[in-house]
Scaffold this active site. Structure first.
Site, PDB file in Angstrom:
ATOM      1  N   LYS A   1       0.840  -1.209   0.000  1.00 60.85           N
ATOM      2  CA  LYS A   1       0.000   0.000   0.000  1.00 60.85           C
ATOM      3  C   LYS A   1       0.873   1.256   0.000  1.00 60.85           C
ATOM      4  O   LYS A   1       0.662   2.170  -0.783  1.00 60.85           O
ATOM      5  CB  LYS A   1      -0.933   0.012   1.236  1.00 60.85           C
ATOM      6  CG  LYS A   1      -1.848  -1.196   1.338  1.00 60.85           C
ATOM      7  CD  LYS A   1      -2.761  -1.130   2.560  1.00 60.85           C
ATOM      8  CE  LYS A   1      -2.043  -1.192   3.883  1.00 60.85           C
ATOM      9  NZ  LYS A   1      -1.360  -2.482   4.151  1.00 60.85           N
TER      10      LYS A   1
ATOM     11  N   ARG B   1     -10.040   0.671   8.165  1.00 61.45           N
ATOM     12  CA  ARG B   1      -9.593  -0.664   8.540  1.00 61.45           C
ATOM     13  C   ARG B   1     -10.647  -1.446   9.304  1.00 61.45           C
ATOM     14  O   ARG B   1     -10.435  -2.610   9.643  1.00 61.45           O
ATOM     15  CB  ARG B   1      -8.429  -0.501   9.498  1.00 61.45           C
ATOM     16  CG  ARG B   1      -7.102  -0.581   8.818  1.00 61.45           C
ATOM     17  CD  ARG B   1      -6.169  -1.340   9.097  1.00 61.45           C
ATOM     18  NE  ARG B   1      -4.899  -1.548   9.443  1.00 61.45           N
ATOM     19  CZ  ARG B   1      -3.800  -0.991   8.977  1.00 61.45           C
ATOM     20  NH1 ARG B   1      -3.840  -0.018   8.148  1.00 61.45           N
ATOM     21  NH2 ARG B   1      -2.650  -1.436   9.347  1.00 61.45           N
TER      22      ARG B   1
ATOM     23  N   ARG C   1      11.634  -5.727   5.092  1.00 65.89           N
ATOM     24  CA  ARG C   1      11.451  -4.281   4.863  1.00 65.89           C
ATOM     25  C   ARG C   1      12.426  -3.444   5.702  1.00 65.89           C
ATOM     26  O   ARG C   1      12.661  -3.725   6.868  1.00 65.89           O
ATOM     27  CB  ARG C   1      10.024  -3.866   5.209  1.00 65.89           C
ATOM     28  CG  ARG C   1       9.824  -2.344   5.103  1.00 65.89           C
ATOM     29  CD  ARG C   1       8.396  -1.914   5.153  1.00 65.89           C
ATOM     30  NE  ARG C   1       7.656  -2.513   6.232  1.00 65.89           N
ATOM     31  CZ  ARG C   1       6.330  -2.541   6.293  1.00 65.89           C
ATOM     32  NH1 ARG C   1       5.619  -1.992   5.337  1.00 65.89           N
ATOM     33  NH2 ARG C   1       5.736  -3.093   7.316  1.00 65.89           N
TER      34      ARG C   1
ATOM     35  N   ARG D   1      10.932  -1.375  11.215  1.00 67.92           N
ATOM     36  CA  ARG D   1       9.783  -1.047  12.067  1.00 67.92           C
ATOM     37  C   ARG D   1       9.688  -2.023  13.230  1.00 67.92           C
ATOM     38  O   ARG D   1       9.943  -3.219  13.074  1.00 67.92           O
ATOM     39  CB  ARG D   1       8.491  -1.097  11.244  1.00 67.92           C
ATOM     40  CG  ARG D   1       8.129   0.247  10.659  1.00 67.92           C
ATOM     41  CD  ARG D   1       7.023   0.191   9.670  1.00 67.92           C
ATOM     42  NE  ARG D   1       5.832  -0.525  10.101  1.00 67.92           N
ATOM     43  CZ  ARG D   1       4.727  -0.641   9.367  1.00 67.92           C
ATOM     44  NH1 ARG D   1       4.687  -0.081   8.167  1.00 67.92           N
ATOM     45  NH2 ARG D   1       3.684  -1.302   9.807  1.00 67.92           N
TER      46      ARG D   1
ATOM     47  N   ARG E   1      -1.082  -9.049  13.222  1.00 65.45           N
ATOM     48  CA  ARG E   1      -1.603  -8.052  12.264  1.00 65.45           C
ATOM     49  C   ARG E   1      -2.463  -8.747  11.219  1.00 65.45           C
ATOM     50  O   ARG E   1      -3.493  -8.210  10.799  1.00 65.45           O
ATOM     51  CB  ARG E   1      -0.442  -7.297  11.604  1.00 65.45           C
ATOM     52  CG  ARG E   1       0.201  -6.294  12.544  1.00 65.45           C
ATOM     53  CD  ARG E   1       1.622  -5.951  12.152  1.00 65.45           C
ATOM     54  NE  ARG E   1       1.747  -5.223  10.912  1.00 65.45           N
ATOM     55  CZ  ARG E   1       2.899  -5.025  10.286  1.00 65.45           C
ATOM     56  NH1 ARG E   1       4.021  -5.518  10.780  1.00 65.45           N
ATOM     57  NH2 ARG E   1       2.926  -4.344   9.166  1.00 65.45           N
TER      58      ARG E   1
HETATM   59  P1  AP5 Z   1       4.855  -1.583   1.850  1.00 63.40           P
HETATM   60  O1  AP5 Z   1       4.539  -0.727   0.689  1.00 63.40           O
HETATM   61  O2  AP5 Z   1       5.579  -0.975   2.999  1.00 63.40           O
HETATM   62  O3  AP5 Z   1       3.538  -2.373   2.332  1.00 63.40           O
HETATM   63  P2  AP5 Z   1       2.253  -1.877   3.143  1.00 63.40           P
HETATM   64  O4  AP5 Z   1       1.059  -2.499   2.539  1.00 63.40           O
HETATM   65  O5  AP5 Z   1       2.269  -0.389   3.285  1.00 63.40           O
HETATM   66  O6  AP5 Z   1       2.535  -2.602   4.507  1.00 63.40           O
HETATM   67  P3  AP5 Z   1       2.372  -2.091   6.019  1.00 63.40           P
HETATM   68  O7  AP5 Z   1       3.124  -3.063   6.869  1.00 63.40           O
HETATM   69  O8  AP5 Z   1       2.728  -0.639   6.143  1.00 63.40           O
HETATM   70  O9  AP5 Z   1       0.858  -2.278   6.230  1.00 63.40           O
HETATM   71  P4  AP5 Z   1       0.115  -2.382   7.570  1.00 63.40           P
HETATM   72  O10 AP5 Z   1      -1.246  -2.241   7.115  1.00 63.40           O
HETATM   73  O11 AP5 Z   1       0.419  -3.572   8.378  1.00 63.40           O
HETATM   74  O12 AP5 Z   1       0.808  -1.225   8.453  1.00 63.40           O
HETATM   75  P5  AP5 Z   1       0.365   0.275   8.790  1.00 63.40           P
HETATM   76  O13 AP5 Z   1       1.589   1.085   8.883  1.00 63.40           O
HETATM   77  O14 AP5 Z   1      -0.720   0.707   7.907  1.00 63.40           O
HETATM   78  O15 AP5 Z   1       5.714  -2.829   1.286  1.00 63.40           O
HETATM   79  C1  AP5 Z   1       6.160  -3.848   2.163  1.00 63.40           C
HETATM   80  C2  AP5 Z   1       7.524  -4.389   1.669  1.00 63.40           C
HETATM   81  O16 AP5 Z   1       7.339  -5.002   0.390  1.00 63.40           O
HETATM   82  C3  AP5 Z   1       8.581  -3.310   1.468  1.00 63.40           C
HETATM   83  O17 AP5 Z   1       9.829  -3.835   1.865  1.00 63.40           O
HETATM   84  C4  AP5 Z   1       8.568  -3.035  -0.051  1.00 63.40           C
HETATM   85  O18 AP5 Z   1       9.825  -2.626  -0.543  1.00 63.40           O
HETATM   86  C5  AP5 Z   1       8.176  -4.414  -0.599  1.00 63.40           C
HETATM   87  N1  AP5 Z   1       7.385  -4.336  -1.824  1.00 63.40           N
HETATM   88  C6  AP5 Z   1       6.287  -3.564  -2.044  1.00 63.40           C
HETATM   89  N2  AP5 Z   1       5.779  -3.772  -3.264  1.00 63.40           N
HETATM   90  C7  AP5 Z   1       6.566  -4.731  -3.834  1.00 63.40           C
HETATM   91  C8  AP5 Z   1       6.556  -5.395  -5.105  1.00 63.40           C
HETATM   92  N3  AP5 Z   1       5.610  -5.108  -6.030  1.00 63.40           N
HETATM   93  N4  AP5 Z   1       7.511  -6.312  -5.351  1.00 63.40           N
HETATM   94  C9  AP5 Z   1       8.457  -6.609  -4.393  1.00 63.40           C
HETATM   95  N5  AP5 Z   1       8.519  -6.011  -3.185  1.00 63.40           N
HETATM   96  C10 AP5 Z   1       7.588  -5.084  -2.913  1.00 63.40           C
HETATM   97  O19 AP5 Z   1      -0.234   0.087  10.253  1.00 63.40           O
HETATM   98  C11 AP5 Z   1       0.604  -0.241  11.342  1.00 63.40           C
HETATM   99  C12 AP5 Z   1      -0.212  -0.303  12.623  1.00 63.40           C
HETATM  100  O20 AP5 Z   1      -0.801   0.970  12.893  1.00 63.40           O
HETATM  101  C13 AP5 Z   1      -1.411  -1.278  12.594  1.00 63.40           C
HETATM  102  O21 AP5 Z   1      -1.014  -2.602  12.919  1.00 63.40           O
HETATM  103  C14 AP5 Z   1      -2.320  -0.647  13.650  1.00 63.40           C
HETATM  104  O22 AP5 Z   1      -1.879  -0.940  14.952  1.00 63.40           O
HETATM  105  C15 AP5 Z   1      -2.110   0.838  13.412  1.00 63.40           C
HETATM  106  N6  AP5 Z   1      -3.082   1.378  12.415  1.00 63.40           N
HETATM  107  C16 AP5 Z   1      -2.771   1.897  11.210  1.00 63.40           C
HETATM  108  N7  AP5 Z   1      -3.892   2.288  10.569  1.00 63.40           N
HETATM  109  C17 AP5 Z   1      -4.918   2.002  11.388  1.00 63.40           C
HETATM  110  C18 AP5 Z   1      -6.320   2.168  11.280  1.00 63.40           C
HETATM  111  N8  AP5 Z   1      -6.886   2.702  10.168  1.00 63.40           N
HETATM  112  N9  AP5 Z   1      -7.077   1.771  12.320  1.00 63.40           N
HETATM  113  C19 AP5 Z   1      -6.543   1.238  13.433  1.00 63.40           C
HETATM  114  N10 AP5 Z   1      -5.218   1.049  13.598  1.00 63.40           N
HETATM  115  C20 AP5 Z   1      -4.406   1.446  12.588  1.00 63.40           C
HETATM  116 MG    MG Z   2       2.451   0.919   4.883  1.00 62.74          MG
END
Ligand code: AP5
Ligand code: MG
Length: 238
Positions: free
Chosen positions: A33, A108, A148, A181, A192
């Protein structure tokens, strides 16, 4: 792994034909994402709003919200809806969101979706939301999460397996040492994923039901996925 010239042109052409409006990027942890949001920001010039990044910013600044969120995020659970909605509401008041924005990791839960739908419906002349769900299989997600690395200064995202920096452990853009992270461990990833299946999978179905919805295969080169998202958004905006 940045966009090829052809994809950029294709995206720019597609992007120029439409006011992007609100775009939701949905998908499991590690699906890409954040990576895709950054590509779309370059194409469309609208901001990425990542609730994960906003929460991590609060943790880093040790705000009241950050103190509450830190432990919840460390466990891989979701931060309460009311706190996240309030944070998003404040961000959406900023003027750079006028022509649209990319919500990354929000909504979410069904409660967050219902809050957002209500807010969009109340907006005087806003475009309807387009939701894009990115799909990647479990083993690939685990590899992406554990591999990552992030730049704490420019927020660029790397992967030691699939998208490494030119020099080990150092950001290509500004030379800052890369960090991992706190929630990017296998154990927290499993939690997660549980939260995703229980709370977020129904949100994907909600937006599928509303119709302006696309599913894209996230196990392809970054540029190919971005071009697919641009095509889908253009089609759904017609
Ligand atoms: P990346 O682009 O970083 O993936 P992502 O989908 O953004 O993954 P996240 O881990 O950030 O998602 P998440 O939903 O768990 O975490 P968030 O920060 O939102 O890519 C991942 C890896 O893959 C990277 O190394 C990249 O280089 C590689 N990659 C990407 N595309 C690729 C491709 N095509 N080919 C090869 N490699 C590739 O949330 C964290 C925490 O915050 C949650 O657990 C929760 O506690 C809280 N939180 C956040 N939002 C909410 C909400 N709305 N409500 C409640 N709690 C929330
Ligand atoms: Mg992310």
């Amino acid at each position: 792994m940045s966009l090829s010239a052809t994809s950029v042109e294709k995206g720019r052409e597609a992007g120029s034909k439409l006011a992007p409006g609100p775009i939701l990027l949905l998908g499991a942890p590690g699906v890409g994402k954040g990576t895709q949001a950054k590509e779309l920001v370059k194409l469309w010039g609208i901001p990425q709003i990542s609730t994960g990044d906003l929460l991590r910013g609060n943790v880093a600044r040790d705000t009241q919200l950050g103190r509450v969120a830190k432990e919840i995020m460390g466990r891989g659970e979701l931060v309460p809806d009311s706190l996240v909605n309030e944070m998003v509401a404040a961000r959406l008041l900023e003027p750079d969101t006028a022509n649209g924005y990319i919500l990354d990791g929000f909504p979410r839960t069904l409660a967050q979706a219902s809050w957002l739908d209500g807010r969009l419906a109340a907006a005087a002349q806003g475009l309807p939301v387009v939701a894009v769900s990115i799909q990647v299989n479990y083993n690939q997600l685990l590899r992406r999460i554990t591999g990552r690395r992030n730049c704490p200064v420019c927020q660029r995202i790397y992967n030691i397996y699939g998208n490494p920096p030119q020099k080990d452990g150092v950001c290509d853009v500004d030379g800052t040492p890369l960090v991992q992270r706190a929630d990017d461990t296998e154990k927290v990833f499993e939690e997660r994923m549980r939260a995703y299946e229980a709370k977020t999978a129904p949100v994907v179905e909600h937006y599928r039901g509303l119709g302006r919805f696309a599913e894209v295969d996230g196990d392809r080169p970054i540029a190919t996925i971005a071009a697919g998202i641009v095509d889908a958004v253009e089609r759904l905006r017609q």
